[in-house]
Design a protein around this motif. Structure first.
Motif, PDB file in Angstrom:
ATOM      1  N   VAL A   1     -29.817  45.161  36.697  1.00  0.00           N
ATOM      2  CA  VAL A   1     -29.898  45.912  35.442  1.00  0.00           C
ATOM      3  C   VAL A   1     -29.930  47.406  35.735  1.00  0.00           C
ATOM      4  N   GLY A   2     -29.077  48.127  35.031  1.00  0.00           N
ATOM      5  CA  GLY A   2     -29.072  49.577  35.088  1.00  0.00           C
ATOM      6  C   GLY A   2     -29.383  50.114  33.705  1.00  0.00           C
ATOM      7  N   ARG A   3     -29.436  51.420  33.604  1.00  0.00           N
ATOM      8  CA  ARG A   3     -29.721  52.053  32.308  1.00  0.00           C
ATOM      9  C   ARG A   3     -28.621  53.067  32.030  1.00  0.00           C
ATOM     10  N   LEU A   4     -27.824  52.764  31.025  1.00  0.00           N
ATOM     11  CA  LEU A   4     -26.753  53.661  30.619  1.00  0.00           C
ATOM     12  C   LEU A   4     -27.373  54.927  30.050  1.00  0.00           C
ATOM     13  N   PRO A   5     -27.081  56.082  30.636  1.00  0.00           N
ATOM     14  CA  PRO A   5     -27.692  57.327  30.148  1.00  0.00           C
ATOM     15  C   PRO A   5     -27.038  57.813  28.858  1.00  0.00           C
ATOM     16  N   GLY A   6     -27.678  58.773  28.249  1.00  0.00           N
ATOM     17  CA  GLY A   6     -27.103  59.391  27.062  1.00  0.00           C
ATOM     18  C   GLY A   6     -27.951  59.163  25.836  1.00  0.00           C
ATOM     19  N   PRO A   7     -27.469  59.652  24.699  1.00  0.00           N
ATOM     20  CA  PRO A   7     -28.237  59.574  23.463  1.00  0.00           C
ATOM     21  C   PRO A   7     -28.525  58.137  23.013  1.00  0.00           C
ATOM     22  N   GLU A   8     -27.664  57.220  23.368  1.00  0.00           N
ATOM     23  CA  GLU A   8     -27.876  55.822  23.005  1.00  0.00           C
ATOM     24  C   GLU A   8     -28.182  54.999  24.255  1.00  0.00           C
ATOM     25  N   ALA A   9     -29.038  55.512  25.103  1.00  0.00           N
ATOM     26  CA  ALA A   9     -29.370  54.863  26.369  1.00  0.00           C
ATOM     27  C   ALA A   9     -29.866  53.441  26.135  1.00  0.00           C
ATOM     28  N   HIS A  10     -29.387  52.548  26.978  1.00  0.00           N
ATOM     29  CA  HIS A  10     -29.853  51.167  26.909  1.00  0.00           C
ATOM     30  C   HIS A  10     -29.618  50.484  28.259  1.00  0.00           C
ATOM     31  N   GLU A  11     -30.311  49.388  28.456  1.00  0.00           N
ATOM     32  CA  GLU A  11     -30.155  48.629  29.694  1.00  0.00           C
ATOM     33  C   GLU A  11     -28.874  47.809  29.628  1.00  0.00           C
ATOM     34  N   ILE A  12     -28.263  47.642  30.805  1.00  0.00           N
ATOM     35  CA  ILE A  12     -27.000  46.921  30.896  1.00  0.00           C
ATOM     36  C   ILE A  12     -26.885  46.325  32.293  1.00  0.00           C
ATOM     37  N   THR A  13     -26.339  45.130  32.388  1.00  0.00           N
ATOM     38  CA  THR A  13     -26.193  44.486  33.698  1.00  0.00           C
ATOM     39  C   THR A  13     -24.908  44.946  34.374  1.00  0.00           C
ATOM     40  N   LEU A  14     -24.873  44.779  35.688  1.00  0.00           N
ATOM     41  CA  LEU A  14     -23.659  45.091  36.440  1.00  0.00           C
ATOM     42  C   LEU A  14     -22.507  44.219  35.938  1.00  0.00           C
ATOM     43  N   HIS A  15     -22.783  42.964  35.623  1.00  0.00           N
ATOM     44  CA  HIS A  15     -21.737  42.087  35.104  1.00  0.00           C
ATOM     45  C   HIS A  15     -21.114  42.688  33.841  1.00  0.00           C
ATOM     46  N   ARG A  16     -21.955  43.127  32.938  1.00  0.00           N
ATOM     47  CA  ARG A  16     -21.468  43.707  31.680  1.00  0.00           C
ATOM     48  C   ARG A  16     -20.692  45.007  31.938  1.00  0.00           C
ATOM     49  N   VAL A  17     -21.158  45.803  32.890  1.00  0.00           N
ATOM     50  CA  VAL A  17     -20.445  47.033  33.242  1.00  0.00           C
ATOM     51  C   VAL A  17     -19.069  46.697  33.807  1.00  0.00           C
ATOM     52  N   LEU A  18     -18.996  45.714  34.681  1.00  0.00           N
ATOM     53  CA  LEU A  18     -17.698  45.319  35.240  1.00  0.00           C
ATOM     54  C   LEU A  18     -16.741  44.865  34.142  1.00  0.00           C
ATOM     55  N   VAL A  19     -17.217  44.032  33.248  1.00  0.00           N
ATOM     56  CA  VAL A  19     -16.365  43.563  32.155  1.00  0.00           C
ATOM     57  C   VAL A  19     -15.920  44.748  31.297  1.00  0.00           C
ATOM     58  N   HIS A  20     -16.856  45.643  30.982  1.00  0.00           N
ATOM     59  CA  HIS A  20     -16.516  46.824  30.185  1.00  0.00           C
ATOM     60  C   HIS A  20     -15.456  47.676  30.882  1.00  0.00           C
ATOM     61  N   MET A  21     -15.655  47.926  32.180  1.00  0.00           N
ATOM     62  CA  MET A  21     -14.723  48.804  32.889  1.00  0.00           C
ATOM     63  C   MET A  21     -13.358  48.161  33.112  1.00  0.00           C
ATOM     64  N   ILE A  22     -13.304  46.848  33.226  1.00  0.00           N
ATOM     65  CA  ILE A  22     -12.003  46.176  33.284  1.00  0.00           C
ATOM     66  C   ILE A  22     -11.280  46.391  31.964  1.00  0.00           C
ATOM     67  N   ALA A  23     -11.989  46.195  30.861  1.00  0.00           N
ATOM     68  CA  ALA A  23     -11.381  46.391  29.542  1.00  0.00           C
ATOM     69  C   ALA A  23     -10.987  47.851  29.338  1.00  0.00           C
ATOM     70  N   GLU A  24     -11.883  48.768  29.692  1.00  0.00           N
ATOM     71  CA  GLU A  24     -11.619  50.201  29.512  1.00  0.00           C
ATOM     72  C   GLU A  24     -10.421  50.654  30.345  1.00  0.00           C
ATOM     73  N   THR A  25     -10.407  50.280  31.611  1.00  0.00           N
ATOM     74  CA  THR A  25      -9.319  50.705  32.493  1.00  0.00           C
ATOM     75  C   THR A  25      -8.017  50.030  32.097  1.00  0.00           C
ATOM     76  N   GLY A  26      -8.085  48.758  31.737  1.00  0.00           N
ATOM     77  CA  GLY A  26      -6.885  48.060  31.282  1.00  0.00           C
ATOM     78  C   GLY A  26      -6.324  48.668  30.003  1.00  0.00           C
TER      79      GLY A  26
END
Length: 193
Positions: free
Chosen positions: A118-143
């Motif tokens: 678990v990491g913590r996404l920084p910024g005004p809407e900071a929230h906890e997020i798993t590495l798995h979720r980050v990987l899925v997000h970045m695959i979608a974002e980069t794609g």
């Protein structure tokens, strides 16, 4: 029977999208990689610059591993759209090189953590997020941005496809493609009546 390796599978898809995004710069002039091809200014080098900042944020800062990436306007760290275009003195080599450095930094994060870390996404809407979720997000974002780059590149010089040597398109010469486009246009006009 093979045992699945989910982290490896996710990394393969992320790298494929990264490679596709950079490939779209190959063989083009400085003007063409920076040229705004949509009313909102979408351009090839800006897409790469943006992807660098996204990797730095999601795989770096989120997991306490800062990487000096491009500040993202969406996080409030830059003026609107600053990460989506390159100034005249920001070279292709520097932006593409920083993107590759961000990959290496991101890949080290991925390698060092479990998917349920678990990491913590920084910024005004900071929230906890798993590495798995980050990987899925970045695959979608980069794609998604690689898809933008596909369209932009085709508008610039007609180059289309998934990757060098595998365009993943129907086989046809310029005449065939012109006929196909005309057929699609006719169908659109008929439907619009």
């Amino acid at each position: 029977m093979t045992t699945p390796n989910f982290k490896t599978d996710l990394r393969v898809y992320l790298q494929d999208a990264r490679d596709a995004l950079l490939w779209k710069l190959e063989g083009l002039s400085e003007y063409d990689i920076r040229r705004p091809m949509t009313p909102t200014g979408t351009n090839l080098l800006g897409l790469v610059k943006h992807a660098t900042g996204a990797e730095a944020l999601y795989f770096g800062a989120t997991f306490g591993r800062p990487f000096d990436g491009t500040p993202l306007w969406i996080t409030g760290d830059a003026e609107p759209n600053a990460d989506l275009w390159a100034t005249a003195d920001e070279s292709r080599e520097r932006i593409a090189g920083r993107y590759r450095q961000a990959w290496a930094h991101s890949d080290a994060t991925i390698e060092s953590l479990e998917l349920d870390a678990v990491g913590r996404l920084p910024g005004p809407e900071a929230h906890e997020i798993t590495l798995h979720r980050v990987l899925v997000h970045m695959i979608a974002e980069t794609g998604r941005h690689a898809g933008h780059a596909d369209v932009v590149r085709e508008l610039i010089d007609g180059t289309a496809g998934l990757r060098p040597g595998d365009d993943n398109l129907a086989q046809g010469d310029a005449t065939w493609w012109a006929g196909h486009r005309a057929r699609v246009e006719r169908a659109a006009r008929e439907a619009g009546r």
